[in-house]
Every structure is written in C-alpha cells, then in structure tokens.
Scaffold this active site. Sequence first.
Site, mmCIF file in Angstrom:
data_model
loop_
_atom_site.group_PDB
_atom_site.id
_atom_site.type_symbol
_atom_site.label_atom_id
_atom_site.label_comp_id
_atom_site.label_asym_id
_atom_site.label_seq_id
_atom_site.Cartn_x
_atom_site.Cartn_y
_atom_site.Cartn_z
ATOM 1 N N GLY A 14 0.917 -1.217 -0.135
ATOM 2 C CA GLY A 14 0.073 0.140 0.052
ATOM 3 C C GLY A 14 0.864 1.230 0.040
ATOM 4 C CB ALA A 15 0.426 4.274 -0.440
ATOM 5 C CG MET A 16 2.656 6.609 5.764
ATOM 6 S SD MET A 16 0.976 6.443 6.581
ATOM 7 C CE MET A 16 1.041 8.274 7.376
ATOM 8 C CD GLU A 17 -1.849 8.969 5.298
ATOM 9 O OE1 GLU A 17 -2.629 9.232 6.489
ATOM 10 O OE2 GLU A 17 -1.774 7.758 4.874
ATOM 11 C CG ASN A 18 5.081 9.822 5.147
ATOM 12 O OD1 ASN A 18 4.773 9.212 6.281
ATOM 13 N ND2 ASN A 18 5.333 8.744 4.099
ATOM 14 C CG HIS A 41 -6.488 6.692 -0.481
ATOM 15 N ND1 HIS A 41 -7.711 6.132 0.256
ATOM 16 C CD2 HIS A 41 -5.918 6.713 0.622
ATOM 17 C CE1 HIS A 41 -7.757 6.036 1.375
ATOM 18 N NE2 HIS A 41 -6.489 6.407 1.780
ATOM 19 C CD GLU A 42 -2.030 6.783 0.505
ATOM 20 O OE1 GLU A 42 -1.679 7.592 1.269
ATOM 21 O OE2 GLU A 42 -2.730 5.641 0.560
ATOM 22 C CG HIS A 72 -4.480 10.387 3.325
ATOM 23 N ND1 HIS A 72 -5.608 10.536 4.327
ATOM 24 C CD2 HIS A 72 -4.549 9.214 2.922
ATOM 25 C CE1 HIS A 72 -6.183 9.544 4.391
ATOM 26 N NE2 HIS A 72 -5.330 8.489 3.801
ATOM 27 C CD GLU A 121 -6.658 6.014 5.981
ATOM 28 O OE1 GLU A 121 -6.735 6.099 4.870
ATOM 29 O OE2 GLU A 121 -5.486 6.465 6.592
#
Length: 875
Positions: A294-298, A330-331, A334, A353
């Site tokens: 997946g991914a992380m929205e830093n 999506h990211e 965010h 989310e």
Amino acid sequence: MRHLQLKQLAGAAVLAAAALGAHAEAPYKFAATPGKLPKDVVPVQYAAHLVPNLADNTFLGSQTVEIDVLSATSKIMLNAVNLEIDSASLSGRDIGEIKLTPKLDKVQETLSFDLARPLAPGRYRLALKFHGLINREARGMFHMDYKVGGADKKMIATTMEPTDARRLLPTWDEPSFRATFKLTVDVPASFKAYSNTPVEKLEKLDGGLQRYSFGVTPKMPSYLVVLVAGELERLGGKQDGVDLGIVTTAGKLGSAAYPMAVTRDVLRYYNNYFGVPYPLAKLDQIAIPGGFNGAMENWGGIVYNDAALLFDPKTSTESTRQLTFKVNAHEVAHQWFGNLVTMAWWDNLWLNEGFASWMASKATEHFHPEWRPFLDDQVDRESVLNLDARKTTHPIQTPILNEAQAANAFDAITYGKGQAFLRMLEAYLGEEQFRKGIRAYMAKHQYSNTTSADLWMALEKASGKPVEKLASDWTTQPGFPLVKVEQACEGGKRKVTLSQEQFRLDEPATQKRLWNVPVQVGTVNGKAYYTLLSGPSTTVMQGSCDGTLVIDPASVGFFRVQYDQASFDALAGQAGKLADTTRLKLQSDAWGMVMAGRMQLDSYVKLISRYGDEPRFAVWSGILDNLGTLERLTAGEPEQAQVYRFIIELVRPKFARLGWDEKAGEPAEDHQLRSRLAGMLERAGDPAAIAQARSRFARYLADPASVSPSMIDFVVRGAGRSADQATYDALTARVLQTQSTEERNRLSGALASARDPALSERTLQLSLSRQLPLQVTTMMAPMVAGNGHIDQAWAFGVANREALAKDMDAMSQNRAFSGIVASSTKEADADRMESFVKQHFGPDALVEAQRVGNGIRIRAALKARLLPQVRAALK
C-alpha cells in the site's frame, strides 16, 4: 492509508466500545482530546539530526525541541520506544541549563523527566541525544534489501502511522500535538534523501558521507514525518506551482510517467475542489521495493510499495493502471484530509481514511468515467456490508482507549463503510451543498484537528439539512438497516411501504436499532425522489402505478433492500434493461438474502441466469464473487461438482463471444472481463481453459512478451494451480529473479495456489526466506491456506510462530495467525485459532481472532443450510 490490507475489530471489547460510541460528539478542543500524554507541555518545533548506520542497522540521533509549558508542571512526558537516551537537558529563561535523568517506560512507550522544582509557563528547549534500531519490519525507520541487475542494494525508509514516530524520534506522538519539524540526515555519498520538504542545503562530509538539510515543515502531527534514502532516481514535473516528483530505485523511471500524469491531474482537481491550494512547495511520490503493502500519506513525501504507484505500459495490467490511479488519488487526497486537517484522535480515523477513499473515487470518476469506479465501489462494498452484518462489527467512529488500540482502527469499516456513508450523505445533501460544506470545513480547520462534530456543523450550515441527527446514527451505531419494500396499487396510485430493521448474518441483534435512512424511490428508467425513513416504517405515494418500482436505483445507500415477491419478480424480469447500478444491486441484495436465510438459493440462481450476456466487468465480479463463496462452502463435498458445472455453463457463452485474444478497438473493460472469466473457467475445471493456461505459460517462459498484460494473471495463476515440479521450479526461479514488485506479487500468488501439497509445503518454506521482501513472505501462509491447505498451513505456522512473528509490524502480528484459517468453514478451526492466539499474543490480536472466528462460524452454519439447497438448485 497505512496498508491496503485492512483489518476489522471484533469481540466483547468492541461491543463495549460500541455501547460507549452512541452519543453526540463535541467539536474539537485540544484539552478534551483523548490520549496518554499530559497537555501541560506541547512541542513547537523539532530540530532533529540522524546518522543511520546501514552496516549494523542502527542509527544515532540528536534533537532540540522547542516546547511551550502551558501550566506549571514538575514533569515532562513524551513518547519513545526502542530508543536509548544518551543524554538530556532542559534550558530556558531563568533556569539556565538543567541536566535531566530519563525514565523510559517500555510498556507505556513513554519517556519522562522529573524536575526538581515546578517549571513555570513559557518557552523552553529540550535537548536529547539517543540511538536506536533500523528495523526490518516497517516500523519507524526500516531497511530494505533489493537488487538492481545482479547487484545487491540497500535503502532506508520510514513509516510512522499510527504510533511509530516514537521509534525514530522522542516525540509527542499523538495526532493533536502538532508541531513543525526540521530534519537533517547523514547518508552515503551515493544516496539521495527525501523528506517532507525540499532540501535546503547539501554538504559533503568526510568518510564518504553527505549531509542533507531539509526545510521546516508546516505544523503537523508526528506520524506524518518521512525520511527515505537510497540510490534513487527522480522524474520531476510541475503543477500549479508545486514541484512534483516520482522517485524510484534505479532503472524504474520508465514506469514513472503514468503516475506523474495522475499526480498532476488529481492535484489540480483537488486544488479546485477544496478551495484551499496544496500548501507545500513540493510533493514527492516515492516508490520503494518492499516494506509494506500500500502507501503512507506523509505530507509532501508519500511512500508507496512500488507496485501501488508504478505502471509499465508494456507489462502492467489494466487493473494495475486503475489501481495505481486510485491509490495515488487516495494518498494525494490525504494531503488535505488527514494532513492539512487531522482527526483529533484515532477514534475519528475515518475522517482521514473514509474521506480519502471517497475522494479518490470521485476523482477517478471525474477523469475516467469509462472505468465506472462507482460500480467497482459497489462490488467492494459487499464485503464491508457482510462484515458490518455481524455481532463483531463496530461503529465507524469507535472509541480507541489508548494508542496500543490505534492499529485496530485501520479496517474495512473505517475505510469502506466510511466511504460508502459519505457517498450516501453527499447524494442526499446534493453535490454542490456538500462541496460548499467541505470547503468551509477545510478553510476553518486548516493546520488544526477536528472531530466529526466539526464536519457536521459545516455540512449542516451549507445544506440547511439536519446533518448531525442523520450522521450520528451511521457513525456511532454499528451495523446497518434492511429496508423492506411492499407495494400496492390503490386508486391508480402506487402505495409504497418502507420499513427497516437491523440486518444480521449471525444471531439477531439484541438492540432494536433504527437509522435515519435517506432512500430514493423511483421506477426503472424513470425519476427517483428522496424520502427519509426515520422510524420503523413510512409510506410513499407515487402518482401512478405505471413502471416498475425500484428502490435506491443509483445504489448509493449503505443498506440492503428486500422487495416483496411480486416487486422482486418484476425487477428480475427486466434484469437486462436495468441500469448498471440497479442490476448490480439487485443480484447483490438477493445474495445477501440467501446468506441471511431470507431467500432460497434457487431464486438467486434463476436471477443470475438472466445475466448471461452481462456487459459490465463489475457486475460479473459481483456474481463470480458470490459463486466463489459457494465454491468454498462446497469444498471437499460432492456438491462442488454441481457448482463448477453451473459456473462453466453460465460463463462459457459470454467468454465465447469475447474470445481468447484481444480485438482491435475493444474497450479496456473487455480485457479485464476476458481475464476474469478465463480464470473462473480454469478454476472450475474447464478443459479448454486449463489447456490455454498451460500452453500460454510455456510461451511465457520462452518469451514473456508473448502473453498480453491483460491475460498474464490468468496464465500465471492457472499455471501455478496445476503446477508440476518443473512448472513450480520455473515460477520459483522467476519470483527470486524479478526486480518488478508487480510481477513478484503475481508469481508469489501463483506459487501459493499450487494444489499439490508437496509444492504448497515448499511455498510455506519460502515464507521463512530472506530472499523475498516481508510483504510477500508474511502473506505466504494465509495464501496457501486460502487455496485449500488450511491444516498444512496452520501446522507450519504453529511450528514456526516465533520466526514468522519476529519481523512483523503490529498490524501484521495481530492478523497473522487468524488469517491462516480465515477461509475455513469448520468451527474447530475457529476454536483452535482463538485458543492459540489467546495463549501466544496480546489482546489486540485476540480482537482480530474473534472477528475471524465469528466469520468462520457464520460460514459453517451457512454451509449446513446451503448444501441441500445446492443439490436442489443446481441439479
């Protein structure tokens, strides 16, 4: 989005939390926000310096934190875990410099300093030196080993959400403690480093090192801090004055053009939609070859598993193209929902989310209506409805008592139900009114935190409708309603009676819950109008009895519909003429009625037999998902042959019209449908499909380009399922050799699908290998189990518990062993799994175990009930 693979809370603890959750929430106030840390000391700015040592996977750190003491205190407390504090001091006006003695609490994950005398309110500086570990699992700073060509490479990255920033820096690691961050890092001269903000200064150092100094971030929660460093390449671009970058490991920039185009589009779209432009100078999208799925929205530096970001037009599938767009959307969403405006505490994670998921579909529909993303969302919604129809569900907004429970908030209810509720609310309020409310919410709360109440106030003011009253039903109550429909023609007008009750798949609900349900009532291919079902029942009159009654024709409601028999038969008789959304909802709700014991299987079979020439990929996906459930329920039983025969009879005519090879000018949807139908035929034992999979795999081994991207999943998975020793060896060699994460994932799935138990044992052994990244190896045992080897995979997992668990992050540990038996239909599997998890893991893992156990028991009861119906319906 922390991971693509989501979890669901369950068990007695969740039921207690649900009881606590059903109350109106207050607007955000820092002092009233839950959390472990005292609120008398707050960080203002962190200035941190890190020196990673990749030779022994450790790092040195130092930081100075400007803090504001809001009220007199004799104690400073923040978060730290798996860090050793080498020195600490406090300085400021009237106190000089005070040496501090650190107290680390490993259980509470806190670092505290007791002061000899109370500290007066004001600004101070807390200086710390510390050291810690670079983890193999994706927690805090972690490392990845990968290859470029034949050369071994290593890089580092970070992931902090929900509570792992404290593994990298001593921080106030709760989302309401917003502060700015200024980071410097020393890395090898061959590396490039990326963080939230642009590089301000780059210096050469002795010893083959270089120092990156990054600019100051906006005020933000600690979980958004990011650092990635390695031998990296960057494709640059511009949009609306923002410096864009797609960052990859060496040799992968050829797959960066598409995500760059997507980023430009969605950034422009969101700037316009939200009315608050993206506020940072740059936005890097960083693809890493492992770490997590997946991914992380830093903020300003989003990190992806590269299969979720990169797209190679020569080898990637159409599904990959669409997934890449949606995850990217999506990211980037965010950057507003979550980063610019952050939930106050983890019980409101859905504000991050659910909104990002809803916004991603909205952006996808705007740019690619031909993909029919809302129709795909309908299919995805089915699994969420099925989870939410159990006693082990929880409200969208569920109390999180401490940060240890925060990982459990990342689940299908938070994401999927949150998204679906927003779609329903937007449709009811109207798109323009909803957007007006969102813009006001963003403008008012930027660089701050919120609760759901802040959002309801903005939407209520914009729309003039009682949003809080409606929304609280859906966000603070678990479950959803079944809307029952009866009609009668009286005096030339149609009288439609709607009633509601909670829909359940297991035991009946003990509480008689009601919802304010916005329901569209219309006719097939006619207009639909809203009514609000706010009590047990209501009556709607239509001007005439003409046309065929349809409820929720756009399928925006998060509820199931049960028509009276005459109304159902009238709709079913027009199945081919119904709108896509209505056609999909009709069969989905019918299957829901079968699962709940409210409809016989033969009625569902008769309905979907009318869908033989169905043109929509999403509708076929919904039908085949349901038939796949029948396949699993009949595994090991004589009835499975009947299920397979019916699948082949249903699918083969449509597939014959599609043909085995792509046609010039055909829509991309046909590419996806061809692959999905071929895979179902092969799985059901169709001789022609099996032969095609084998012959095409032989060509693929000789020349991978000989198989089109649209058919590669069918070919590889089919080869894996029926693999002999030679085929398995060929798949293994490729999975260890490939440098494409997308291909590795595909090949790993093929290995795990082998029917031969001797080969599935080899796949299980691969899960202990360090030759593959963790996000692959941690899924091996559940994948093998899901392909018919539950007992074998369970025995392997038990025998290797410590080796499997030691490199997992908290979320993976919580679901690892319950995931092995998740596809079972035997109550004994639920019993032994729950007992094992209770003995060897913590209470958070037991919550997940109870959820999975509940699902197994539901399937066991469903199997007992449906097997006789299979024999009758498919004779």
